[in-house]
Enzyme design. Structure first.
Site, PDB file in Angstrom:
ATOM      1  N   GLU A 123       0.826  -1.210   0.000  1.00 33.19           N
ATOM      2  CA  GLU A 123       0.000   0.000   0.000  1.00 33.19           C
ATOM      3  C   GLU A 123       0.859   1.258   0.000  1.00 33.19           C
ATOM      4  O   GLU A 123       1.908   1.306   0.637  1.00 33.19           O
ATOM      5  CB  GLU A 123      -0.893  -0.021   1.247  1.00 33.19           C
ATOM      6  N   GLU A 127      -3.342  11.068   2.502  1.00 33.44           N
ATOM      7  CA  GLU A 127      -4.631  11.341   3.152  1.00 33.44           C
ATOM      8  C   GLU A 127      -4.641  12.748   3.740  1.00 33.44           C
ATOM      9  O   GLU A 127      -3.630  13.242   4.237  1.00 33.44           O
ATOM     10  CB  GLU A 127      -4.928  10.310   4.241  1.00 33.44           C
TER      11      GLU A 127
END
Length: 422
Positions: A123, A127
């Site tokens: 990943e 954010e």
């Protein structure tokens, strides 16, 4: 991905609490590290430039809510509990560059996310927290490993809720670079990652969700700087465009063994790193100061939490869109999957896509329409595996994801309850 300013002085007890949350949210419908029967990953194998101001494209599938389209792009709106609208690519990239031009959503506890995620739970993320319009959080994971939290950083992204800014993640076998506009805000090398480097084919996903929802674990609400007060909403993340470049070529990617290394990945009809010459082709105007005292955030993996069925608004078990682009169909540079030329010949029925409908779809206006149906898979009931929402599997099977293709016109994707892999 889940971190709070308080992590700088977080206690070991807090870290332990959030590591429990992390494990509940780590999930893959078919992990090639533990199964030899996982379906192949559809390869992008090229560059696409998607202008969301022109509407939706069928190379991205909606879930967790209904993204809406307008003159400024696609909007991901959180107006109430359980809403987590997002788009996920039907394709994967094997190393590559993702550039998204967007405005982050405001609101305490509201999280805007841009995530690359593989079947092995590698990943790479960016954010934005709605309570702070000056920063972006960057992070990475390898194989879902969450026993330590030493990878995330806070990086500068001023005025990110009021301005359209292009955010970039440039990923090769040797390094990952995160950009805000033309500014390099973080660089991670293979050696820096100390054995935790993401290196397997990734899907692209982005959207908004309420980390501050009162139903979330306390650590999640704290990280998101919640709780979320929905009466102050709705809260919207807005994406104007996305440019995605695959640094490998071919039609699909498969795993040669269970090592999870990039050298084990195989390309059908192409070459791993066959397009790596395009790596780093970004105009850099500045470099941000190195982040200080900003590691070891308490961040569980999984990207956007809360998105299940598009129609149910969450809570359903996710599934995985499977199958290569069928014979007779191609991906355009605008990110649309279309029949070659003006042909309405059905895709090869031996592919993992279901054959097109022989009749026009309802509401399509008749004429020369062809329906391209993407099959999906859901975990069997009673498997005891947790979804990214912490909900046991066993939800009803998802409907197929259907895209109506009218050659020569903009494609409209109609997705009825398609669940996606987190």
């Amino acid at each position: 991905m889940m971190f709070t300013r308080g992590w700088r002085t977080a206690t070991a007890a807090t870290a332990a609490l959030l590591s429990t949350t992390a494990l509940a949210q780590t999930w893959s419908s078919c992990n090639p590290l533990s199964s030899t029967s996982c379906p192949a990953d559809t390869a992008l194998g090229m560059t696409i430039n998607v202008d969301f101001t022109q509407g939706e494209v069928n190379s991205f599938v909606a879930s967790g809510g209904k993204p809406t389209y307008g003159k400024d792009g696609v909007s991901f709106t959180v107006a109430g509990r359980g809403e987590a609208p997002q788009l996920t690519s039907v394709f994967y990239i094997m190393f590559g560059r993702v550039e998204v031009t967007m405005k982050a959503a405001p609101g305490a506890g509201i999280v805007s996310s841009l995530v690359l995620l593989s079947d092995t739970l590698d990943e790479i993320d960016m954010e934005w927290l709605g309570s702070d319009d000056t920063e972006v959080q960057t992070n990475y994971f390898s194989k879902g490993q969450t026993t330590s939290y030493n990878r995330g950083q806070f990086n500068p992204a001023p005025n990110n809720q009021a301005e359209f800014i292009t955010y970039t993640m440039d990923w090769t076998s040797e390094r990952i670079i995160w950009y805000v506009g033309g500014t390099v805000v973080r660089t991670l090398t293979l050696d820096d990652a100390a054995g935790q480097y993401p290196q397997t084919p990734m899907q692209v996903k982005f959207g908004a969700w309420a980390g501050g929802d009162p139903s979330n674990p306390p650590g999640t609400v704290e990280w998101a700087r919640g709780p979320t007060d929905y009466s102050r909403g709705p809260f919207s993340m807005l994406v104007r465009s996305a440019v995605v470049t695959d640094y490998s070529t071919g039609k699909k990617y498969t795993y040669g063994d269970s090592s999870g290394t990039w050298q084990s990945i195989r390309s059908e009809g192409g070459k791993i790193n066959g397009n790596v010459g395009n790596a780093g082709a970004i105009a850099v105007t500045a470099s941000a100061p190195a982040a200080t005292n900003s590691l070891s955030p308490t961040i569980p993996p999984g990207g956007i939490i809360g998105g299940g069925s598009e129609t149910s608004g969450g809570g359903g078990a996710p599934s995985r869109t499977v199958g290569p682009i069928p014979d007779g169909w191609v991906m355009t540079s605008e990110g649309k999957i279309v029949p070659i030329g003006s042909s309405t010949t059905p895709p090869n029925q031996s592919s993992s896509f279901l054959p097109p409908s022989s009749s026009p779809s309802p509401g399509s206006g008749g004429g020369d329409d062809t329906t391209l149906t993407t099959s999906t898979t859901t975990p069997a009931a009673g498997t005891g595996v947790s979804t990214p929402n912490g909900v046991p599997t066993g939800a009803p099977a998802a409907n197929s994801a259907v895209a109506v293709a009218r050659p020569g016109f903009v494609l409209t994707a109609l997705f009825a309850g398609a669940y996606l892999l987190f």
